[in-house]
Design a protein around this motif. Structure first.
Motif, PDB file in Angstrom:
ATOM      1  N   ARG A  66      47.151  45.795  44.618  1.00 43.95           N
ATOM      2  CA  ARG A  66      47.030  44.691  45.571  1.00 43.95           C
ATOM      3  C   ARG A  66      47.651  45.114  46.906  1.00 43.95           C
ATOM      4  O   ARG A  66      48.709  45.751  46.928  1.00 43.95           O
ATOM      5  CB  ARG A  66      47.735  43.449  45.037  1.00 43.95           C
ATOM      6  CG  ARG A  66      47.108  42.861  43.775  1.00 43.95           C
ATOM      7  CD  ARG A  66      47.973  41.730  43.236  1.00 43.95           C
ATOM      8  NE  ARG A  66      47.400  41.157  42.020  1.00 43.95           N
ATOM      9  CZ  ARG A  66      46.868  39.935  41.954  1.00 43.95           C
ATOM     10  NH1 ARG A  66      46.844  39.172  43.030  1.00 43.95           N
ATOM     11  NH2 ARG A  66      46.384  39.481  40.808  1.00 43.95           N
ATOM     12  N   GLU A 109      45.083  39.374  46.331  1.00 42.80           N
ATOM     13  CA  GLU A 109      43.914  39.922  45.651  1.00 42.80           C
ATOM     14  C   GLU A 109      43.171  40.841  46.614  1.00 42.80           C
ATOM     15  O   GLU A 109      42.973  40.506  47.782  1.00 42.80           O
ATOM     16  CB  GLU A 109      43.000  38.802  45.171  1.00 42.80           C
ATOM     17  CG  GLU A 109      43.568  37.988  44.030  1.00 42.80           C
ATOM     18  CD  GLU A 109      42.528  37.078  43.392  1.00 42.80           C
ATOM     19  OE1 GLU A 109      42.680  36.765  42.197  1.00 42.80           O
ATOM     20  OE2 GLU A 109      41.576  36.698  44.093  1.00 42.80           O
ATOM     21  N   GLY A 163      38.222  34.624  40.347  1.00 38.18           N
ATOM     22  CA  GLY A 163      38.854  34.358  41.619  1.00 38.18           C
ATOM     23  C   GLY A 163      37.879  34.511  42.773  1.00 38.18           C
ATOM     24  O   GLY A 163      36.734  34.940  42.604  1.00 38.18           O
ATOM     25  N   VAL A 199      36.954  43.988  37.357  1.00 37.13           N
ATOM     26  CA  VAL A 199      37.965  43.016  37.764  1.00 37.13           C
ATOM     27  C   VAL A 199      39.160  43.104  36.833  1.00 37.13           C
ATOM     28  O   VAL A 199      39.025  43.298  35.626  1.00 37.13           O
ATOM     29  CB  VAL A 199      37.380  41.586  37.790  1.00 37.13           C
ATOM     30  CG1 VAL A 199      36.884  41.161  36.412  1.00 37.13           C
ATOM     31  CG2 VAL A 199      38.397  40.574  38.321  1.00 37.13           C
ATOM     32  N   GLY A 200      40.349  42.994  37.403  1.00 39.12           N
ATOM     33  CA  GLY A 200      41.578  43.060  36.632  1.00 39.12           C
ATOM     34  C   GLY A 200      42.666  43.698  37.464  1.00 39.12           C
ATOM     35  O   GLY A 200      42.526  43.879  38.678  1.00 39.12           O
ATOM     36  N   GLU A 201      43.743  44.054  36.824  1.00 39.89           N
ATOM     37  CA  GLU A 201      44.828  44.729  37.525  1.00 39.89           C
ATOM     38  C   GLU A 201      44.637  46.236  37.452  1.00 39.89           C
ATOM     39  O   GLU A 201      43.932  46.759  36.573  1.00 39.89           O
ATOM     40  CB  GLU A 201      46.175  44.332  36.919  1.00 39.89           C
ATOM     41  CG  GLU A 201      46.471  42.840  37.018  1.00 39.89           C
ATOM     42  CD  GLU A 201      46.513  42.331  38.466  1.00 39.89           C
ATOM     43  OE1 GLU A 201      46.901  43.116  39.371  1.00 39.89           O
ATOM     44  OE2 GLU A 201      46.138  41.159  38.703  1.00 39.89           O
ATOM     45  N   THR A 231      33.382  38.900  32.733  1.00 39.70           N
ATOM     46  CA  THR A 231      34.578  38.432  32.020  1.00 39.70           C
ATOM     47  C   THR A 231      35.817  39.289  32.244  1.00 39.70           C
ATOM     48  O   THR A 231      36.934  38.827  32.011  1.00 39.70           O
ATOM     49  CB  THR A 231      34.317  38.388  30.508  1.00 39.70           C
ATOM     50  OG1 THR A 231      34.130  39.740  30.025  1.00 39.70           O
ATOM     51  CG2 THR A 231      33.086  37.545  30.190  1.00 39.70           C
ATOM     52  N   HIS A 272      36.330  38.012  43.222  1.00 47.28           N
ATOM     53  CA  HIS A 272      35.447  38.321  42.091  1.00 47.28           C
ATOM     54  C   HIS A 272      34.124  37.584  42.243  1.00 47.28           C
ATOM     55  O   HIS A 272      33.041  38.154  42.044  1.00 47.28           O
ATOM     56  CB  HIS A 272      36.131  37.934  40.775  1.00 47.28           C
ATOM     57  CG  HIS A 272      35.362  38.336  39.553  1.00 47.28           C
ATOM     58  ND1 HIS A 272      35.382  37.591  38.386  1.00 47.28           N
ATOM     59  CD2 HIS A 272      34.548  39.398  39.296  1.00 47.28           C
ATOM     60  CE1 HIS A 272      34.631  38.182  37.480  1.00 47.28           C
ATOM     61  NE2 HIS A 272      34.107  39.269  37.999  1.00 47.28           N
ATOM     62  N   GLY A 291      42.550  41.554  40.870  1.00 42.41           N
ATOM     63  CA  GLY A 291      42.824  40.130  40.951  1.00 42.41           C
ATOM     64  C   GLY A 291      42.347  39.429  39.702  1.00 42.41           C
ATOM     65  O   GLY A 291      42.079  40.053  38.670  1.00 42.41           O
ATOM     66  N   ALA A 292      42.164  38.124  39.825  1.00 49.56           N
ATOM     67  CA  ALA A 292      41.869  37.289  38.673  1.00 49.56           C
ATOM     68  C   ALA A 292      40.373  37.195  38.418  1.00 49.56           C
ATOM     69  O   ALA A 292      39.567  37.171  39.351  1.00 49.56           O
ATOM     70  CB  ALA A 292      42.441  35.892  38.879  1.00 49.56           C
ATOM     71  N   VAL A 293      40.022  37.125  37.133  1.00 49.57           N
ATOM     72  CA  VAL A 293      38.635  36.842  36.750  1.00 49.57           C
ATOM     73  C   VAL A 293      38.263  35.463  37.273  1.00 49.57           C
ATOM     74  O   VAL A 293      38.996  34.486  37.088  1.00 49.57           O
ATOM     75  CB  VAL A 293      38.478  36.881  35.219  1.00 49.57           C
ATOM     76  CG1 VAL A 293      37.083  36.409  34.812  1.00 49.57           C
ATOM     77  CG2 VAL A 293      38.745  38.278  34.697  1.00 49.57           C
TER      78      VAL A 293
END
Length: 670
Positions: free
Chosen positions: A636, A641, A602, A620-622, A483, A605, A598-600
């Motif tokens: 990035r 990503e 994505g 996962v995240g920034e 998550t 991921h 990047g995005a959860v």
């Protein structure tokens, strides 16, 4: 009329609330009463889905004359082993040492200071097969207490002394985790005990070797061992085709009474199904086997449909018994198949599912097994399964033990989170989150300590034991990886802080109970697996994962010291060290650390989560996300990503390419 158990939160104890036996719950009050009266304590330990526990209760505890004798000569204490695994562990160790075997119901006679002096399990109402009747046992113990009290006390003292001598494992820990040679030795030991004909290990009864299978899959991923994969694949296929696996509703029974997985003991436990859901998910991740995917999703469906509680947790078990006796809910005759499906489809289904006139179970009924091949008509099978499942739902259902056990819900959280992410089933991830919310909101007290159980949203009195902390931390860490919610990582860290503060033995190992918990005659400590991972190695695994996320040297060192005992078990008893061996594989592999900026959910991921490297850790995240050291400073590349893969303090170049990332996170045969 009810007894003291009427106020319990345990479904098992509530089953005995109307017995004429004047039961007490385990506690100081019961032993004080025994001292006041000058009588011994009869300790009866079981659990709600235990078939022979029910039999003993119906035959003896509901009998007015038997109960009257118990009430006159004993203080009788009833314990739910699932609520008090610490009490169960102490006296089960004594039972096994005294008789060479164990099991439930467990019947132990104690002095008023909790020391055991006579042991047994189930006793029939009348003597048979060389066994005394329960009444004879009661009379014999009462007579010995009355006329040979000194001998009883001396025996209790000796037994307690031997328990204390056998309770320490700390000297075996502390030397660091197993190396590659140790893990290869474990593989060779498992191969010697492997049932090449039927899958699994040993003979009857045969339990699903969930933790060993996890080790074999990780060993294959790290080494490429064909032998490890063959044992894992064959065992998973044999269990899935056998009667252990519910061919209609999904999920697995607790064990098979035979060596061929044909006839199960029909109770279904949360821990088995959570562990097997994860195993079949990982098998699919490694090989792409569509049957592993189908079985995994069936186990997930069973958890969601049969064990999920109204408050978002997962119930402990379904009984083996229902109206009509053990297994009545699950078995079929050819006539019953024809009645539901019609003559032609019924005959075809009987051939595919192994339903015969002679039967494989009792009274000419058969347990459904899958005897077909891969060419079977999928549409026909789905139609048959649906119609039979609908018909089965009209039968009287087995009872459900609806208490929520923290450790087992931790296992379910980990399994559902991974399965949901890998199979694209967000509802499974949502269920994992809801269960985690329940544990945090209900089981976690204001001091950050876990309680073992709850029921209907009300927390029980029993404190959490080591497996609760280890398995819940494992679940929360897995949930974070899926998550990206940093709160789960933080909560896992808090629980592991309690592990290091309250459970460490000072020699590299762990006790099963907290330093601040109730004192029993010995403090239990066991690094070997039972039906679920040992608390010791569950804690080691969570500590290792947390260290990978945070860079914490103390957590890494604690994990490595705890794994020292696995080096010994790898050579002597690998079947009972599966989870420790699996954690050792992760330690040897790194574990590999993946930071996805990047995005959860994505593309990168998803690729990272699909990696089969042992113990793979995914953040996962920034790069500026708070509370996630593995992401700190990551950026990035070119605005895309980006994934960073590190292993053993060495990091690869960052990549935005999914194929390059897939090659870095472990082999996939699919």
């Amino acid at each position: 009329m009810t007894n003291r158990l009427a106020h319990s939160t345990s479904p098992y104890l509530l089953q005995h609330a109307e017995n004429p036996v004047e039961w007490w719950e385990w506690g100081d009050e019961a032993f004080a009463e025994a001292r006041r009266r000058g009588v011994p304590v009869f300790l009866s330990v079981g659990y709600s889905s235990c078939h022979w526990c029910h039999v003993l209760a119906h035959e003896s505890f509901e009998d007015e004359a038997v109960a009257a004798f118990m009430n006159e000569h004993f203080v009788s204490v009833k314990v739910d082993r699932e609520e008090r695994p610490d009490v169960d562990a102490v006296y089960m160790t004594a039972l096994q040492a005294a008789t060479g075997q164990g099991g439930w119901p467990m019947s132990v006679f104690l002095t008023p200071d909790q020391r055991p002096f006579y042991f047994g399990t189930y006793y029939p109402p009348k003597p048979r097969h060389g066994m005394p009747s329960f009444t004879q046992v009661l009379q014999g113990v009462a007579e010995a207490w009355r006329t040979r009290r000194d001998e009883v006390g001396e025996a209790a003292q000796q037994i307690t002394g031997r328990l204390a001598e056998a309770s320490g494992f700390g000297e075996a820990a502390g030397d660091g985790p197993p190396g590659a040679a140790d893990l290869h030795t474990a593989l060779l030991g498992l191969a010697r005990e492997y049932d090449a004909g039927n899958g699994g290990f040993g003979g009857a009864p045969k339990f699903p070797p969930s933790m060993v299978l996890e080790f074999l899959l990780r060993h294959r991923a790290r080494t490429g061992s064909d032998a490890a994969l063959e044992m894992a694949e064959h065992t998973c296929a044999a269990m899935a085709r056998g009667g252990l696996h519910d061919q209609l509703g999904g999920g697995f029974a607790r064990y098979a009474v035979d060596a061929t997985w044909t006839v199960p003991h029909f109770e279904k436990m949360l821990y088995d199904n959570a562990l097997l859901l994860r195993v079949y998910t990982h098998l699919w991740r490694l090989t792409g086997d569509p049957e592993a995917r189908r079985v995994a999703l069936g186990a997930a469906r069973f958890l969601m449909d049969e064990l999920r509680t109204a408050d978002g947790g997962f119930a402990s078990a379904l009984d083996a018994d229902s109206e009509g006796g053990e297994g009545a809910f699950y078995v079929w005759t050819p006539e019953q198949l024809a009645e539901v499906l019609g003559a032609e489809d019924g005959a075809r289904a009987a051939a595919l599912f192994g339903v015969t006139e002679e039967g494989t179970f009792e009274h000419g009924a058969s347990v459904l097994r899958w005897l077909g091949d891969g060419d079977a008509d999928t549409a026909f099978l789905e139609s048959v399964r649906g119609r039979l499942l609908t018909a089965r739902e009209a039968r009287p259902r087995p009872g459900r033990d609806d208490k929520v056990v923290a450790a087992w819900n931790g296992l379910a959280i980990a399994a559902l989170a991974e399965a949901g992410a890998l199979f694209g089933r967000p509802e499974l991830v949502d269920a994992a989150v809801a269960a985690a919310d329940l544990l945090v909101g209900v089981h976690l007290d204001e001091r950050g300590r876990l309680r073992r159980t709850s029921r209907d949203g009300a927390v029980g009195a029993s404190p959490g034991v080591l497996e609760d902390y280890g398995d819940v931390a494992e679940g929360l860490l897995t949930l974070y990886g899926v998550t990206g919610e940093a709160a789960w990582l933080s909560l896992a860290g808090a629980l592991l802080g309690v592990v290091l503060e309250e459970f460490a033995d000072g020699e590299g190992g762990f006790h099963d109970t907290a330093a601040s918990a109730e004192r029993l005659i010995v403090r239990p400590q066991d690094p070997t697996d039972n039906a679920a991972p040992s608390g010791w190695t569950a804690a080691a695994g969570a500590l290792l994962t947390y260290a990978a996320y945070t860079g914490s040297s103390p957590h890494r060192e604690a994990a490595e010291r705890a794994l020292g005992v696995v080096s010994l078990l790898a050579a002597r008893a690998p079947r009972f060290a599966g989870w420790g061996l699996a954690v050792a594989e992760a330690a040897l592999d790194g574990p590999r650390e993946v930071a996805v900026v990047g995005a959860v959910g994505g593309p990168l991921h998803a690729v990272a989560l699909a990696g089969a490297a042992p113990g793979l850790v995914v953040a996962v995240g920034e790069g500026d996300a708070e509370g996630v050291p593995l992401l700190a400073g990551r950026t990035r590349v070119g605005g895309a990503e980006t994934a960073y893969v590190c292993r053993g303090f060495v990091c690869e170049a960052p990549t935005a390419d999914a194929e390059a990332l897939a090659a870095s996170v472990g082999p996939s045969l699919g």
